[in-house]
Design a protein around this motif. Structure first.
Motif, PDB file in Angstrom:
ATOM      1  N   GLU A 161      -1.699   7.478  15.618  1.00 28.04           N
ATOM      2  CA  GLU A 161      -0.238   7.381  15.712  1.00 28.04           C
ATOM      3  C   GLU A 161       0.365   6.809  14.433  1.00 28.04           C
ATOM      4  OE1 GLU A 161       1.346   5.585  19.296  1.00 28.04           O
ATOM      5  OE2 GLU A 161      -0.406   6.295  20.401  1.00 28.04           O
ATOM      6  N   ALA A 162      -0.282   5.818  13.851  1.00 26.65           N
ATOM      7  CA  ALA A 162       0.236   5.217  12.624  1.00 26.65           C
ATOM      8  C   ALA A 162       0.292   6.253  11.507  1.00 26.65           C
ATOM      9  CB  ALA A 162      -0.629   4.027  12.206  1.00 26.65           C
ATOM     10  N   PHE A 163      -0.756   7.040  11.348  1.00 28.32           N
ATOM     11  CA  PHE A 163      -0.741   8.052  10.298  1.00 28.32           C
ATOM     12  C   PHE A 163       0.221   9.184  10.616  1.00 28.32           C
ATOM     13  CE2 PHE A 163      -4.179   5.888   8.300  1.00 28.32           C
ATOM     14  CZ  PHE A 163      -4.039   6.244   6.965  1.00 28.32           C
TER      15      PHE A 163
ATOM     16  N   GLY B  76       7.373  10.203   8.031  1.00 27.82           N
ATOM     17  CA  GLY B  76       8.372   9.436   7.293  1.00 27.82           C
ATOM     18  C   GLY B  76       9.054   8.367   8.123  1.00 27.82           C
ATOM     19  N   ASN B  77       8.522   8.088   9.311  1.00 23.35           N
ATOM     20  CA  ASN B  77       9.123   7.081  10.191  1.00 23.35           C
ATOM     21  C   ASN B  77       8.699   5.658   9.828  1.00 23.35           C
ATOM     22  OD1 ASN B  77      10.425   9.081  11.663  1.00 23.35           O
ATOM     23  ND2 ASN B  77       8.642   9.389  12.962  1.00 23.35           N
ATOM     24  N   ILE B  78       7.588   5.514   9.114  1.00 20.80           N
ATOM     25  CA  ILE B  78       7.152   4.227   8.588  1.00 20.80           C
ATOM     26  C   ILE B  78       6.782   4.434   7.128  1.00 20.80           C
ATOM     27  CG2 ILE B  78       6.390   3.287  10.809  1.00 20.80           C
ATOM     28  CD1 ILE B  78       3.503   3.934  10.004  1.00 20.80           C
TER      29      ILE B  78
ATOM     30  N   ALA C 101      -1.863   2.134   2.651  1.00 15.98           N
ATOM     31  CA  ALA C 101      -1.526   3.512   2.295  1.00 15.98           C
ATOM     32  C   ALA C 101      -0.007   3.671   2.309  1.00 15.98           C
ATOM     33  CB  ALA C 101      -2.164   4.483   3.286  1.00 15.98           C
ATOM     34  N   VAL C 102       0.508   4.340   1.310  1.00 15.30           N
ATOM     35  CA  VAL C 102       1.938   4.602   1.185  1.00 15.30           C
ATOM     36  C   VAL C 102       2.119   6.102   1.000  1.00 15.30           C
ATOM     37  CG1 VAL C 102       3.987   4.222  -0.252  1.00 15.30           C
ATOM     38  CG2 VAL C 102       2.411   2.345   0.170  1.00 15.30           C
ATOM     39  N   LYS C 103       3.110   6.665   1.662  1.00  8.78           N
ATOM     40  CA  LYS C 103       3.350   8.093   1.557  1.00  8.78           C
ATOM     41  C   LYS C 103       3.610   8.478   0.110  1.00  8.78           C
ATOM     42  CE  LYS C 103       5.839  11.897   3.532  1.00  8.78           C
ATOM     43  NZ  LYS C 103       6.455  12.402   4.704  1.00  8.78           N
ATOM     44  N   LYS C 104       2.964   9.556  -0.348  1.00  7.76           N
ATOM     45  CA  LYS C 104       3.158  10.040  -1.711  1.00  7.76           C
ATOM     46  C   LYS C 104       4.634  10.308  -1.952  1.00  7.76           C
ATOM     47  CE  LYS C 104      -1.369  12.077  -2.381  1.00  7.76           C
ATOM     48  NZ  LYS C 104      -2.144  13.308  -2.479  1.00  7.76           N
ATOM     49  N   GLY C 105       5.074   9.940  -3.126  1.00  4.55           N
ATOM     50  CA  GLY C 105       6.467  10.153  -3.486  1.00  4.55           C
ATOM     51  C   GLY C 105       7.356   8.959  -3.226  1.00  4.55           C
TER      52      GLY C 105
END
Length: 82
Positions: free
Chosen positions: A3-5, A11-13, A47-51
């Motif tokens: 769920e976290a990933f 883009g919700n977290i 981990a942080v979303k790319k961009g």
């Protein structure tokens, strides 16, 4: 972690912090990257979303400042990270 990933990808977290083994398991097919790892008996990664360069820069700056401060040594002692 699934769920976290999912939330990270949607883009919700903005970030996920977890044991490195779990992060590794979920990295395949994820549009994100690992920005750091905390050295303890347990291994954690962030981990942080790319961009999302603003969050990445903010977190890296904060971690650098923390690890250069005297508080970092106190935290390592308090949480037996040495």
């Amino acid at each position: 972690m699934n769920e976290a990933f999912d939330e990270l990808q949607a883009g919700n977290i903005d970030a996920v912090i977890s044991a490195s083994s779990l992060i590794k398991t979920h990295m395949d097919g994820c549009d994100c990257h690992v920005i750091g790892e905390f050295e303890t008996d347990d291994h954690y990664r962030v981990a942080v979303k790319k961009g999302n360069s603003e969050l990445l820069e903010t977190m890296n700056t904060g971690l650098d400042l923390l690890m250069q401060s005297h508080e970092w040594e106190e935290l390592k002692k308090n949480y037996q990270m040495e």
